[in-house]
Design a protein around this motif. Sequence first.
Motif, PDB file in Angstrom:
ATOM      1  N   ALA A  19       0.834  -1.201   0.000  1.00  0.00           N
ATOM      2  CA  ALA A  19       0.000   0.000   0.000  1.00  0.00           C
ATOM      3  C   ALA A  19       0.872   1.255   0.000  1.00  0.00           C
ATOM      4  CB  ALA A  19      -0.923   0.006   1.215  1.00  0.00           C
ATOM      5  N   GLY A  20       1.981   1.209   0.728  1.00  0.00           N
ATOM      6  CA  GLY A  20       2.860   2.375   0.823  1.00  0.00           C
ATOM      7  C   GLY A  20       3.642   2.669  -0.436  1.00  0.00           C
ATOM      8  N   ASN A  21       3.786   1.677  -1.296  1.00  0.00           N
ATOM      9  CA  ASN A  21       4.563   1.859  -2.530  1.00  0.00           C
ATOM     10  C   ASN A  21       3.692   2.168  -3.730  1.00  0.00           C
ATOM     11  OD1 ASN A  21       7.037   1.407  -1.258  1.00  0.00           O
ATOM     12  ND2 ASN A  21       6.780  -0.803  -1.406  1.00  0.00           N
ATOM     13  N   THR A  22       2.562   2.788  -3.506  1.00  0.00           N
ATOM     14  CA  THR A  22       1.645   3.114  -4.597  1.00  0.00           C
ATOM     15  C   THR A  22       1.649   4.619  -4.887  1.00  0.00           C
ATOM     16  OG1 THR A  22      -0.219   3.469  -3.099  1.00  0.00           O
ATOM     17  CG2 THR A  22       0.088   1.216  -3.962  1.00  0.00           C
ATOM     18  N   PHE A  28      -6.381   7.590   0.946  1.00  0.00           N
ATOM     19  CA  PHE A  28      -5.904   6.615   1.927  1.00  0.00           C
ATOM     20  C   PHE A  28      -6.916   5.474   2.080  1.00  0.00           C
ATOM     21  CE2 PHE A  28      -5.756   5.160   6.414  1.00  0.00           C
ATOM     22  CZ  PHE A  28      -4.487   4.576   6.402  1.00  0.00           C
ATOM     23  N   MET A  29      -8.185   5.833   2.179  1.00  0.00           N
ATOM     24  CA  MET A  29      -9.216   4.814   2.319  1.00  0.00           C
ATOM     25  C   MET A  29      -9.213   3.865   1.118  1.00  0.00           C
ATOM     26  SD  MET A  29     -13.367   5.157   2.362  1.00  0.00           S
ATOM     27  CE  MET A  29     -13.297   5.682   0.659  1.00  0.00           C
ATOM     28  N   PHE A  30      -9.177   4.419  -0.086  1.00  0.00           N
ATOM     29  CA  PHE A  30      -9.136   3.579  -1.287  1.00  0.00           C
ATOM     30  C   PHE A  30      -7.883   2.700  -1.288  1.00  0.00           C
ATOM     31  CE2 PHE A  30     -11.991   6.784  -3.451  1.00  0.00           C
ATOM     32  CZ  PHE A  30     -13.079   5.925  -3.534  1.00  0.00           C
ATOM     33  N   ILE A  56      -9.063  16.301   3.006  1.00  0.00           N
ATOM     34  CA  ILE A  56     -10.159  15.348   2.805  1.00  0.00           C
ATOM     35  C   ILE A  56      -9.887  14.458   1.606  1.00  0.00           C
ATOM     36  CG2 ILE A  56     -12.600  15.162   2.138  1.00  0.00           C
ATOM     37  CD1 ILE A  56     -13.029  17.678   3.949  1.00  0.00           C
ATOM     38  N   LEU A  57      -9.407  15.039   0.515  1.00  0.00           N
ATOM     39  CA  LEU A  57      -9.082  14.249  -0.669  1.00  0.00           C
ATOM     40  C   LEU A  57      -7.989  13.233  -0.351  1.00  0.00           C
ATOM     41  CD1 LEU A  57      -9.534  13.667  -3.637  1.00  0.00           C
ATOM     42  CD2 LEU A  57      -7.972  15.550  -4.176  1.00  0.00           C
TER      43      LEU A  57
END
Length: 134
Positions: A59-62, A112-114, A106-107
Amino acid sequence: MGQRFLKVAAVYFTIGVLMGLVMGIMQDFRLTSVHAHINLLGWVSMALFGLVYHFYPRAGNTKLAKTQFWLHNIGVPVMQGGLAVEIITGNMALMPVVIGGSLLVILGVILFMFNVFAHVGTLNIGKSDRDVAS
Protein backbone atom coordinates in the motif's frame (compact mmCIF):
# COMPACT_ATOMS: atom_id res chain seq x y z
CA MET A 1 6.32 5.89 2.44
CA GLY A 2 5.94 4.69 6.01
CA GLN A 3 9.23 6.30 7.06
CA ARG A 4 8.34 9.60 5.38
CA PHE A 5 4.97 9.77 7.10
CA LEU A 6 6.51 8.91 10.48
CA LYS A 7 9.29 11.50 10.16
CA VAL A 8 6.88 14.27 9.18
CA ALA A 9 4.53 13.17 11.99
CA ALA A 10 7.39 13.72 14.45
CA VAL A 11 7.80 17.28 13.11
CA TYR A 12 4.07 17.97 13.54
CA PHE A 13 4.24 16.51 17.07
CA THR A 14 7.09 18.87 17.95
CA ILE A 15 5.19 21.86 16.51
CA GLY A 16 2.02 20.88 18.40
CA VAL A 17 3.83 20.46 21.72
CA LEU A 18 5.70 23.75 21.30
CA MET A 19 2.44 25.52 20.42
CA GLY A 20 0.86 24.16 23.59
CA LEU A 21 3.84 25.28 25.66
CA VAL A 22 3.78 28.81 24.22
CA MET A 23 0.00 29.11 24.67
CA GLY A 24 0.36 28.00 28.29
CA ILE A 25 3.21 30.39 29.05
CA MET A 26 1.38 33.31 27.45
CA GLN A 27 -2.00 32.25 28.87
CA ASP A 28 -3.43 32.94 25.40
CA PHE A 29 -5.48 29.99 24.20
CA ARG A 30 -7.01 31.49 21.08
CA LEU A 31 -5.15 29.00 18.89
CA THR A 32 -6.38 25.92 20.78
CA SER A 33 -8.24 24.60 17.71
CA VAL A 34 -5.12 25.02 15.55
CA HIS A 35 -3.05 23.28 18.24
CA ALA A 36 -5.54 20.40 18.36
CA HIS A 37 -5.65 20.02 14.57
CA ILE A 38 -1.85 20.08 14.28
CA ASN A 39 -1.71 17.28 16.83
CA LEU A 40 -4.57 15.25 15.36
CA LEU A 41 -4.09 15.73 11.61
CA GLY A 42 -0.33 16.21 11.78
CA TRP A 43 0.99 13.97 14.55
CA VAL A 44 -1.65 11.27 15.10
CA SER A 45 -2.99 10.83 11.57
CA MET A 46 0.41 11.00 9.91
CA ALA A 47 1.88 8.52 12.39
CA LEU A 48 -1.00 6.13 11.78
CA PHE A 49 -0.59 6.47 7.99
CA GLY A 50 3.10 5.75 8.46
CA LEU A 51 2.46 2.65 10.55
CA VAL A 52 -0.09 1.31 8.07
CA TYR A 53 2.34 1.84 5.20
CA HIS A 54 5.18 0.27 7.20
CA PHE A 55 3.22 -2.89 7.94
CA TYR A 56 1.65 -2.98 4.46
CA PRO A 57 4.43 -1.85 2.12
CA ARG A 58 2.40 -2.78 -0.97
CA ALA A 59 0.00 0.00 0.00
CA GLY A 60 2.86 2.38 0.82
CA ASN A 61 4.56 1.86 -2.53
CA THR A 62 1.65 3.11 -4.60
CA LYS A 63 0.98 6.36 -6.42
CA LEU A 64 -2.05 6.73 -4.14
CA ALA A 65 0.22 6.84 -1.06
CA LYS A 66 2.59 9.36 -2.63
CA THR A 67 -0.29 11.59 -3.74
CA GLN A 68 -1.91 11.32 -0.32
CA PHE A 69 1.39 12.31 1.33
CA TRP A 70 1.59 15.54 -0.67
CA LEU A 71 -2.12 16.40 -0.39
CA HIS A 72 -1.95 15.99 3.39
CA ASN A 73 1.33 17.88 3.79
CA ILE A 74 0.13 20.79 1.69
CA GLY A 75 -3.42 20.80 3.06
CA VAL A 76 -2.68 20.72 6.80
CA PRO A 77 -0.29 23.72 6.93
CA VAL A 78 -2.42 25.75 4.49
CA MET A 79 -5.61 25.03 6.43
CA GLN A 80 -4.09 25.61 9.88
CA GLY A 81 -1.99 28.60 8.81
CA GLY A 82 -5.05 30.29 7.33
CA LEU A 83 -7.11 29.48 10.40
CA ALA A 84 -4.42 30.84 12.73
CA VAL A 85 -4.26 34.12 10.80
CA GLU A 86 -8.05 34.40 10.87
CA ILE A 87 -8.19 33.81 14.62
CA ILE A 88 -5.37 36.24 15.42
CA THR A 89 -6.56 39.04 13.12
CA GLY A 90 -10.31 38.49 13.31
CA ASN A 91 -10.36 38.86 9.51
CA MET A 92 -12.34 36.13 7.74
CA ALA A 93 -10.84 36.92 4.31
CA LEU A 94 -8.72 33.73 4.41
CA MET A 95 -11.76 31.44 4.69
CA PRO A 96 -11.31 30.25 1.06
CA VAL A 97 -7.71 29.30 1.91
CA VAL A 98 -8.85 27.36 4.98
CA ILE A 99 -11.52 25.60 2.93
CA GLY A 100 -9.03 24.83 0.15
CA GLY A 101 -6.57 23.31 2.62
CA SER A 102 -9.38 21.32 4.21
CA LEU A 103 -10.43 19.93 0.84
CA LEU A 104 -6.86 18.80 0.12
CA VAL A 105 -6.77 16.96 3.45
CA ILE A 106 -10.16 15.35 2.81
CA LEU A 107 -9.08 14.25 -0.67
CA GLY A 108 -5.91 12.74 0.81
CA VAL A 109 -7.93 10.86 3.42
CA ILE A 110 -10.23 9.49 0.71
CA LEU A 111 -7.18 8.31 -1.24
CA PHE A 112 -5.90 6.62 1.93
CA MET A 113 -9.22 4.81 2.32
CA PHE A 114 -9.14 3.58 -1.29
CA ASN A 115 -5.51 2.53 -0.85
CA VAL A 116 -6.30 0.56 2.29
CA PHE A 117 -9.21 -1.24 0.64
CA ALA A 118 -7.14 -1.98 -2.47
CA HIS A 119 -3.85 -3.07 -0.89
CA VAL A 120 -4.30 -4.04 2.75
CA GLY A 121 -5.07 -7.69 3.40
CA THR A 122 -5.09 -9.78 6.52
CA LEU A 123 -2.26 -8.93 8.86
CA ASN A 124 -0.37 -11.88 10.31
CA ILE A 125 0.49 -10.78 13.84
CA GLY A 126 4.24 -10.29 14.23
CA LYS A 127 4.90 -10.22 10.49
CA SER A 128 4.65 -7.49 7.89
CA ASP A 129 3.19 -8.34 4.48
CA ARG A 130 6.80 -8.20 3.26
CA ASP A 131 7.57 -11.21 5.48
CA VAL A 132 4.40 -13.03 4.48
CA ALA A 133 5.18 -12.62 0.74
CA SER A 134 8.48 -14.45 1.21
